[in-house]
Scaffold this active site. Structure first.
Site: not given
Length: 320
Positions: A42, A46, A130
């Site tokens: 993943e 950011r 998640k």
């Protein structure tokens, strides 16, 4: 939902959560994870390099399922998919982003912490979400509590997961995989410490499966020979001798009364979860003897690998 994505998540068991500053490091990072048998990554949005890193990994030819994390808007989701992302992850539940992913048949794992958010996920037909931030939101105890009312929902806990606690999450049947960043700190990536990332990844895989030697199995020609061999081992090890379908010297040495699998015998390896361990070993090239498996109401108890290792058959055994 693309079942292949879930299969790769389940077999890898850990999903590295990566913040990458230089997209040129993406392929070497992918190789570092593959060396530990981890085939899902993943890459979080950011950093400005995220989309290009996803593109380079997706076009590298490596057997890595690359997804995008910290997807906060539909625009970010579109950018990630255009770059080659096979799945999307968000820290919270945004209906616009989830709706867009469902509409475009893109595996989406929005972050949740409550039953209300699970109900929202179910409204969109999601089967896996998640659980974030996992440790702060109740961790293993919370996931156990959610299992009752939401038996069909599965989770990817992320946030506060470490080498020390990942095993407790792996014990839960409603956990697909765990997300973690401790195996790939940004500083290590910037400094090209890929060997160390591989080492941390292998340590994580070891903790996930908790593999240890359970016992050595020895083939004897008949019951008399088996008893003699067992008596010798029991005396050597200072342990009691047990008689049953086969002889045991304590719990370390089993002696078959008639020749069993393996030229010399077998080696039993204990693992936390047989299904997950088999999925992992299959993903890295091993195969299993489907005809020699035993099971109970909880699932598979023991499974033999195909072939022999130094004259010994090897089987996995669920922790006793």
């Amino acid at each position: 939902m693309d079942n292949k994505v879930l299969e790769q998540m389940y077999s890898s068991a850990i999903i590295p959560v990566v913040a990458i500053d230089n997209s040129d490091d993406a392929v070497e990072l992918g190789k570092a994870f593959l060396a530990a048998g981890i085939k899902v990554i993943e890459i979080t949005f950011r950093t400005a390099a995220a989309a290009d890193a996803i593109r380079k990994l997706s076009e590298s030819g490596l057997d890595v399922c690359t997804g995008a994390g910290t997807v906060l808007t539909v625009e970010m989701a579109q950018k990630a998919v255009d770059a080659g992302a096979k799945f999307l992850v968000s820290p919270g539940f945004d209906e616009k982003v989830v709706g867009w992913a469902v509409e475009h048949d893109i595996p989406m794992f929005p972050g949740i912490t409550s039953p209300s958010e699970i109900a929202m996920a179910q409204k969109y037909g999601l089967k896996v979400v998640k659980f974030f931030p996992a440790e702060a939101a109740g961790g293993v105890k919370m996931l156990k509590a959610l299992k009752g009312p939401y038996a069909d929902m599965r989770f990817v806990p992320t946030g506060g997961i470490s080498a020390e606690n990942i095993g407790s999450y792996m014990d839960l049947p409603n956990v697909v995989a765990c997300g973690g960043s401790w195996i790939c700190p940004s500083k290590m990536i910037r400094e090209h410490q890929f060997d160390e990332i591989t080492r941390l990844s292998k340590e994580a895989v070891k903790n996930i499966h908790d593999i240890f030697l359970l016992h050595l199995g020895i083939n004897a020609q008949d019951a008399k020979e088996a008893e003699e061999i067992t008596r010798a081992y029991a005396g050597l090890l200072g342990v009691p001798m047990h008689d049953g379908a086969s002889f045991f010297a304590g719990d370390m040495v089993e002696v078959n009364k008639t020749p069993g699998k393996g030229t010399h015998g077998h080696i039993a390896l204990s693992v936390r979860n047989i299904d997950r361990a088999m999925a992992y070993f299959k993903s890295v090239g091993y195969s299993f003897d489907e005809e020699h498996m035993s099971a109970d109401e909880k699932g598979i108890i023991a499974a033999y690998f195909e072939g022999e290792f130094g004259g010994f058959a090897i089987h996995l055994r669920r922790h006793l």
